[in-house]
Write a protein that holds these residues in place. Sequence first.
Motif, PDB file in Angstrom:
ATOM      1  N   PRO A  39       0.873  -1.311  -0.134  1.00  0.00           N
ATOM      2  CA  PRO A  39       0.088   0.083   0.152  1.00  0.00           C
ATOM      3  C   PRO A  39       0.956   1.225  -0.184  1.00  0.00           C
ATOM      4  N   THR A  40       0.388   2.248  -0.664  1.00  0.00           N
ATOM      5  CA  THR A  40       1.179   3.673  -0.662  1.00  0.00           C
ATOM      6  C   THR A  40       0.778   4.281   0.701  1.00  0.00           C
ATOM      7  N   PRO A  41       1.565   5.374   0.979  1.00  0.00           N
ATOM      8  CA  PRO A  41       1.117   6.243   2.253  1.00  0.00           C
ATOM      9  C   PRO A  41      -0.404   6.790   2.306  1.00  0.00           C
ATOM     10  N   GLU A  42      -0.532   7.319   0.859  1.00  0.00           N
ATOM     11  CA  GLU A  42      -1.906   8.025   0.785  1.00  0.00           C
ATOM     12  C   GLU A  42      -3.043   6.702   0.910  1.00  0.00           C
ATOM     13  N   GLN A  43      -2.745   5.506   0.650  1.00  0.00           N
ATOM     14  CA  GLN A  43      -3.844   4.582   0.845  1.00  0.00           C
ATOM     15  C   GLN A  43      -3.837   4.168   2.214  1.00  0.00           C
TER      16      GLN A  43
ATOM     17  N   ASP B   6      -8.692  -5.488   2.092  1.00  0.00           N
ATOM     18  CA  ASP B   6      -9.555  -6.018   1.059  1.00  0.00           C
ATOM     19  C   ASP B   6     -10.017  -4.945  -0.036  1.00  0.00           C
ATOM     20  N   THR B   7     -10.659  -4.186   0.745  1.00  0.00           N
ATOM     21  CA  THR B   7     -11.433  -2.837   0.228  1.00  0.00           C
ATOM     22  C   THR B   7     -10.327  -2.145  -0.737  1.00  0.00           C
ATOM     23  N   LEU B   8      -9.247  -1.890  -0.218  1.00  0.00           N
ATOM     24  CA  LEU B   8      -8.135  -1.168  -0.850  1.00  0.00           C
ATOM     25  C   LEU B   8      -7.416  -2.079  -1.872  1.00  0.00           C
ATOM     26  N   GLY B   9      -7.542  -3.163  -1.816  1.00  0.00           N
ATOM     27  CA  GLY B   9      -6.880  -4.120  -2.947  1.00  0.00           C
ATOM     28  C   GLY B   9      -5.656  -4.814  -2.406  1.00  0.00           C
ATOM     29  N   PHE B  10      -5.714  -5.012  -1.144  1.00  0.00           N
ATOM     30  CA  PHE B  10      -4.409  -5.670  -0.560  1.00  0.00           C
ATOM     31  C   PHE B  10      -4.706  -6.714   0.406  1.00  0.00           C
TER      32      PHE B  10
END
Length: 245
Positions: A143-147, A198-202
């Motif tokens: 994940p990125t810091p923004e995520q 999961d919602t973030l795609g990770f």
Amino acid sequence: MAEKERLQKVIAHAGVASRRKAEQMILDGKVKVNGEIVTELGTKVGRNDDVEVEGVPIDKEEPVYFMLYKPRGVISSVSDDKGRKVVTDFLPEVKERIFPIGRLDYDTSGLILLTNDGDFANMLMHPSHEVNKVYIAKTKGIPTPEQLKQLKKGITVDGEYLKAVHAKINSTDSRKNTAIVQVILHEGKNRQVRRMFDTLGFPVDKLKRERYGTLDLKGLNAGDYRPLKPFEVKQLRQLAEENVE
């Protein structure tokens, strides 16, 4: 119970109901002491008094407090109709009727508390108690810091608002495309960390609760438990009481 204690506290300690609900039961005439209905909230009882709630006697056990390093593949319950391992299976020597405070998902490992003190359990599970629960997640993808900021802002998953207090990346493996992420929650909603990622795609590959308030897993291996020290119980009470309105 060495001295006499308030009736509602004794009922709460027995895990029958929260102290507030116990008070209402007394006022509603649902509690008997030594065969007599008692409706006075100031009533105190001792070890030799027989207390009944809605016709059922309660055991006045001494309150006990334990911490367990729950392994993966274990149910946070005292029994399971499918015959799977439950958290109390790891404390066979404990004679008191203990139960877990809150829950850790079947496939999540880490720190879980068990007690027979319903009052203490209800206090820690109060929606506004704000006791930090620290999780370490291994995610597929980085994940990125923004995520991660999105987790702190809060996201709605299946109509439920889920929010982290804090989230930061501890380490990454670009070759395997995985990350180790620390997440701090105040709530403990069902599968909360997994659902957020999961919602973030990770998707979360592994999840462990490393800290609960002032407690950590130091000195314990998966499946080990130990009693809480009196000062640890006191610290948890203070943490919860500071934040409950």
